[in-house]
Design an enzyme around this catalytic site. Structure first.
Site, short mmCIF file in Angstrom:
data_model
loop_
_atom_site.label_atom_id
_atom_site.label_comp_id
_atom_site.label_asym_id
_atom_site.label_seq_id
_atom_site.Cartn_x
_atom_site.Cartn_y
_atom_site.Cartn_z
N ALA A 65 -12.42 -11.93 0.34
CA ALA A 65 -13.38 -12.34 1.41
C ALA A 65 -13.50 -10.91 2.27
CB ALA A 65 -12.68 -13.19 2.46
N GLY A 103 -10.11 -14.12 -2.37
CA GLY A 103 -11.27 -15.04 -2.57
C GLY A 103 -11.96 -14.50 -3.72
N GLU A 106 -10.06 -16.35 -6.41
CA GLU A 106 -10.19 -17.74 -6.19
C GLU A 106 -11.76 -18.07 -6.75
OE1 GLU A 106 -9.41 -17.10 -2.06
OE2 GLU A 106 -7.96 -19.10 -2.26
N GLU A 126 -3.64 -12.48 0.29
CA GLU A 126 -3.74 -12.82 1.61
C GLU A 126 -2.61 -12.52 2.32
OE1 GLU A 126 -4.96 -14.08 -1.20
OE2 GLU A 126 -6.84 -15.08 -0.74
N1 3HC Z 1 -12.86 -6.54 3.15
C1 3HC Z 1 -13.53 -5.64 3.60
N2 3HC Z 1 -13.47 -4.30 3.37
C2 3HC Z 1 -12.53 -4.15 2.56
C3 3HC Z 1 -11.72 -4.99 1.75
C4 3HC Z 1 -11.95 -6.33 2.07
N3 3HC Z 1 -11.64 -7.42 1.48
N4 3HC Z 1 -11.25 -4.70 0.54
C5 3HC Z 1 -11.37 -3.08 0.72
N5 3HC Z 1 -12.25 -2.72 1.70
C6 3HC Z 1 -13.04 -1.41 2.18
C7 3HC Z 1 -11.65 -0.81 2.84
O1 3HC Z 1 -11.54 -0.85 4.29
C8 3HC Z 1 -12.44 0.77 2.39
O2 3HC Z 1 -13.27 0.94 3.41
P1 3HC Z 1 -13.70 2.38 3.99
O3 3HC Z 1 -14.13 3.44 2.99
O4 3HC Z 1 -14.64 2.11 5.11
O5 3HC Z 1 -12.50 2.79 4.47
C9 3HC Z 1 -13.14 0.50 1.17
O6 3HC Z 1 -13.45 -0.71 1.21
C10 3HC Z 1 -12.39 1.02 -0.20
O7 3HC Z 1 -11.15 0.41 0.08
P2 3HC Z 1 -9.72 1.15 -0.07
O8 3HC Z 1 -9.78 2.55 0.36
O9 3HC Z 1 -8.59 0.34 -0.10
O10 3HC Z 1 -9.94 1.18 -1.88
P3 3HC Z 1 -8.86 1.30 -3.03
O11 3HC Z 1 -9.62 1.63 -4.36
O12 3HC Z 1 -7.77 2.23 -2.69
O13 3HC Z 1 -8.06 -0.13 -3.05
C11 3HC Z 1 -8.36 -2.46 -3.19
C12 3HC Z 1 -9.04 -1.32 -3.61
C13 3HC Z 1 -7.07 -2.57 -3.89
C14 3HC Z 1 -9.34 -3.69 -3.38
C15 3HC Z 1 -7.90 -2.44 -1.89
O14 3HC Z 1 -9.06 -2.22 -0.73
C16 3HC Z 1 -7.28 -3.90 -1.07
O15 3HC Z 1 -6.36 -4.10 -1.37
N6 3HC Z 1 -8.25 -4.59 -0.55
C17 3HC Z 1 -7.86 -5.88 0.27
C18 3HC Z 1 -7.81 -7.10 -0.66
C19 3HC Z 1 -7.44 -8.24 -0.14
O16 3HC Z 1 -6.70 -8.31 0.57
N7 3HC Z 1 -8.20 -9.27 -0.50
C20 3HC Z 1 -8.17 -10.63 -0.14
C21 3HC Z 1 -8.90 -10.77 1.38
S1 3HC Z 1 -8.61 -12.28 2.20
C22 3HC Z 1 -9.20 -13.61 1.31
O17 3HC Z 1 -9.89 -13.33 0.26
C23 3HC Z 1 -9.40 -14.71 1.87
C24 3HC Z 1 -9.65 -15.84 1.01
O18 3HC Z 1 -8.46 -16.32 0.50
C25 3HC Z 1 -10.39 -16.84 1.66
#
Ligand code: 3HC
Length: 705
Positions: A65, A103, A106, A126
């Site tokens: 998400a 997500g 998922e 998450e």
């Molecule tokens: N939402 C919004 N922005 C995100 C994002 C997300 N889920 N994941 C990454 N980004 C953004 C970062 O903020 C960064 O932005 P910036 O360039 O402006 O600083 C850009 O994308 C690149 O991210 P990274 O620098 O972290 O890139 P990496 O290649 O080092 O890592 C990654 C990639 C492993 C995907 C890492 O970004 C990450 O762990 N992201 C979060 C993943 C996450 O937590 N997903 C679950 C979200 S909650 C959810 O899905 C709820 C659902 O269950 C309903």
């Protein structure tokens, strides 16, 4: 054929290919879920389409998400992608590369089949941002891999490599390395196009039966995480959801998941963890550096000094595949250093956190050498010699003479003047600080320190090197103690002074452990050795007549109570046991020294202890920002999270202080200034933020604005 700017739909050989294209990581941002739903509907309606593939453009499948939208009002979707994929009458194959997280995974679980390249990573992280998988992940994953394995993945938030995901049963097929994923997924979709009934994860129940054979698994998990998950809700809600997957029908389980998700989304824990997530991305950015700055490639490294720090740094490099030459003039020190490295790896293998094969790969990457000539060709050298200026200067003069042009020259000093060190070379533009935190192979923080003459490309290359070896690189200006340690010094001083005034070490430790630190500061002092800071205090006291020494700590050191290693420090230790026991002898020394100094002892409330320790650091952090030695308040938070074990679910020092309010912090600091004098002089920035009603965490130095 193009539907939406972020989701494409093309038909190829009877297969509808749905491509999510929302850089950089295909988060489920505005338009993405709607685009996926529209594409599935189109595929279902098109008689030429027999099956579909869901794939990500660019470097990833779907990273989850859009975290930026959490905590903001958003309309409830009429339909969710998960339900639409799940209900599709034509099979949908998820084709995964890069990351399938949250997500993203998922959605893949709601597809009928999942294929991936071997390098892909899958997970439900998450919990790391204080929430739980809210797209059916807590209900579908246990049905695929069993409740125990699902719970482990969801509660840890870890990323599983694709081969493991295949073994667990998440993936149906692993594409060969190097094979075209899109083509392979289309071929797979054609193979399964006519198979009926469609395999839906929601309908599978066989793995859920495992919980009946082991009904205690949920309580056992709660007990296992109790220490680490102290003060947190999300990990427990994750467990409750997996339990619901076992005890409730699918639809009811989904409702439980939604209810608990909504409870978490706007809670303090999630707000703090989201903040930490973005702060850790922001910290990588140094304003003003051109994006296309040519940076030297780092293919080989050298470390000068085979002591504990040098060894840890060498391990960090080897752990990430960078060959490293470990230089020490003394063959004994070199042998001892290598022995320590070998032992460290062996302990990890014994504990099961490192495979023997990995140890066998990493160890030979560290090559002991005895001369500067032997390292001359390395792309970077990190100096970790003794912390004395004449030694540093000599090392850098020799590096200057030996190293090839263009090599990065980094010093791991924790406090000495980078400019003085760089001044020993004829190439100060290539010199920067690379301040690791002990143990260097474990701690994530790396302060990259800019000297007056450090070239932008040197800063950028050092920051990049840090990231390449798994560290979180943070910019720091050149000042005594740089940024992280400098913000920590007032905390250490107040810790010592409160003891003089009557708070006992065990009370202060209890307050900080209850706050969320893994250990109290006195127990930590005993672990690292009280003699470590003794020398620094003496040096500072000699240089600054106003410097407040810590006579009780000094007395303990002078008595030989240096901490765990001598069986006694602030606490007493039984032989072979690291449990700290309060010691009446220490209480006696405290009273005696305090009486000798004419200090009247009194009782402290827990709140006073917490605020005195942390407000002193908040005030110092503001001064550092004022001086332009740090870029952003949020960088300081990142340092506290990754260098000092500050509880992540409290966001960091400045985020936490905002929870109390800058005005309240300022008033307290001012009152303590009246009472205790100069060391509490309030920072002008703190006063400004307090008066404007702003947020400390948004403070920036002029350089970052
Ligand atoms: N939402 C919004 N922005 C995100 C994002 C997300 N889920 N994941 C990454 N980004 C953004 C970062 O903020 C960064 O932005 P910036 O360039 O402006 O600083 C850009 O994308 C690149 O991210 P990274 O620098 O972290 O890139 P990496 O290649 O080092 O890592 C990654 C990639 C492993 C995907 C890492 O970004 C990450 O762990 N992201 C979060 C993943 C996450 O937590 N997903 C679950 C979200 S909650 C959810 O899905 C709820 C659902 O269950 C309903």
């Amino acid at each position: 054929m193009s539907d939406s700017p972020v989701v494409r739909f093309e038909v190829e050989d009877g297969v509808g290919v749905i491509t999510v294209d929302y850089p950089p990581v295909n988060a489920l941002g505005p338009g993405v879920p709607e685009g996926i739903i529209a594409a599935v509907e189109r595929g279902e309606a098109d008689p030429a389409v027999r099956a579909m593939v869901l794939i990500g453009a660019g470097r990833s499948f779907i990273a989850g998400a859009d975290i930026r939208r959490f905590g903001t009002p958003r309309p409830k979707p009429a339909r969710r992608t998960y339900d639409v994929l799940d209900a599709s009458a034509k099979p949908v194959v998820a084709a995964i590369h890069g990351y399938a997280l949250g997500g993203g995974l998922e959605n893949a679980l709601a597809c009928h089949y999942r294929v991936a390249v071997p390098s892909a990573k899958l997970g439900l992280p998450e919990v790391l941002i204080g929430i739980l998988p809210g797209g059916g992940g807590t209900q579908r994953l246990p049905r695929l891999v069993g409740p125990k394995a699902a719970m482990e993945m969801i509660v840890s938030g870890r990323h599983a490599p694709a081969p493991e995901a295949k073994r667990l049963g998440i993936l149906d097929h692993l594409v060969e390395e190097g094979e075209d994923l899109r083509g392979a997924a289309i071929a797979y979709a054609k193979r399964v196009a006519d198979l009926r009934p469609l395999p839906r994860v929601r309908d599978r129940t066989e793995r859920l039966a495992e919980a009946a054979a082991d009904p205690g698994m949920f309580d056992a998990m709660r007990a296992a995480i109790a220490r680490k998950a102290r003060n947190q809700k999300a990990p427990y809600h994750c467990i409750a959801c997996v339990e619901a997957a076992v005890t409730q029908p699918f639809e009811e389980g989904l409702r439980t998941e939604r209810r608990l998700f909504e409870e978490l989304e706007n809670a303090d824990e999630a707000r703090a963890l989201r903040y930490a997530f973005f702060a850790e991305r922001e910290v990588a950015k140094i304003p003003g550096l051109p994006k296309d700055l040519p940076l030297p490639e780092i293919r080989s490294a050298a470390v000068v000094g085979a002591g504990t720090m040098g060894g840890g740094i060498a391990m960090s490099l080897a752990d990430h595949g960078i060959p490293v030459k470990l230089l020490d003039a003394s063959p004994e020190a070199l042998a001892k250093g290598l022995g320590r490295i070998r032992d460290n790896y062996a302990v990890s293998v014994k504990r099961g956190s490192l495979a023997q094969a990995d140890m066998d790969r990493r160890l030979p990457l560290i090559e002991p050498v005895e001369t500067y000539e032997a390292i001359a060709d390395c792309d970077v050298v990190i100096e970790a010699a003794f912390e004395q200026m004449p030694i540093k200067k000599e090392v850098f003069a020799r590096l200057d003479a030996a190293m090839k042009p263009g090599a990065l020259l980094l010093t791991n000093t924790s406090a000495l003047d980078i400019d003085a060190i760089a001044g020993a070379t004829k190439r100060p533009e290539m010199v920067a600080g690379a301040h690791f935190f002990a143990p260097a192979n474990v701690m994530k923080l790396l302060e990259v320190v800019e000297g007056a003459k450090t070239a932008p490309a040197t800063m950028a290359a050092a920051m990049k090197l840090g990231r390449a070896i798994g560290k979180i690189s943070a910019y720091a200006g050149n000042s005594d103690g740089f940024v992280a340690n400098r913000t920590r010094v007032p905390f250490n001083i107040e810790q010592g002074l409160m003891v003089e005034e009557g708070a006992l070490p065990e009370q202060i430790d209890r307050v900080m452990v209850e706050f969320g630190y893994p250990m109290g500061p006195f127990a930590v002092n005993d672990m690292s050795g009280l003699d470590v800071s003794y020398q620094t205090r003496k040096r500072r006291a000699a240089a600054d007549p106003n410097y407040r020494t810590l006579p009780i700590t000094d007395r303990l050191v002078e008595m030989g109570r240096k901490g765990q290693k001598t069986g006694a420090g602030w606490y007493r230790y039984e032989k072979g046991d690291r449990t700290p026991h309060p010691d009446p002898e220490v209480h006696r020394i405290i009273k005696e020294v305090a009486a000798g100094m004419g200090i009247e002892q009194r009782g402290f409330t827990d709140e006073e202890i917490l605020h005195r320790l942390l407000f002193s650091s908040v005030n110092e952090a503001c001064k550092i920002l004022e001086e332009g030695k740090a870029l952003r308040a949020s960088d300081i938070d990142v340092m506290w999270l990754n260098g000092f074990g500050f509880p992540r679910y409290r966001g960091g020092l400045m985020f936490w202080a905002d929870g109390i309010g800058a005005r309240e912090v300022y008033n307290r600091v001012s009152a303590w200034h009246q009472r205790y004098g100069a060391r509490w002089a309030p920072s002008a920035l703190l006063r400004e933020v307090a008066e404007s009603g702003g947020l400390l965490r948004e403070a920036k130095s002029a350089k970052a604005r």
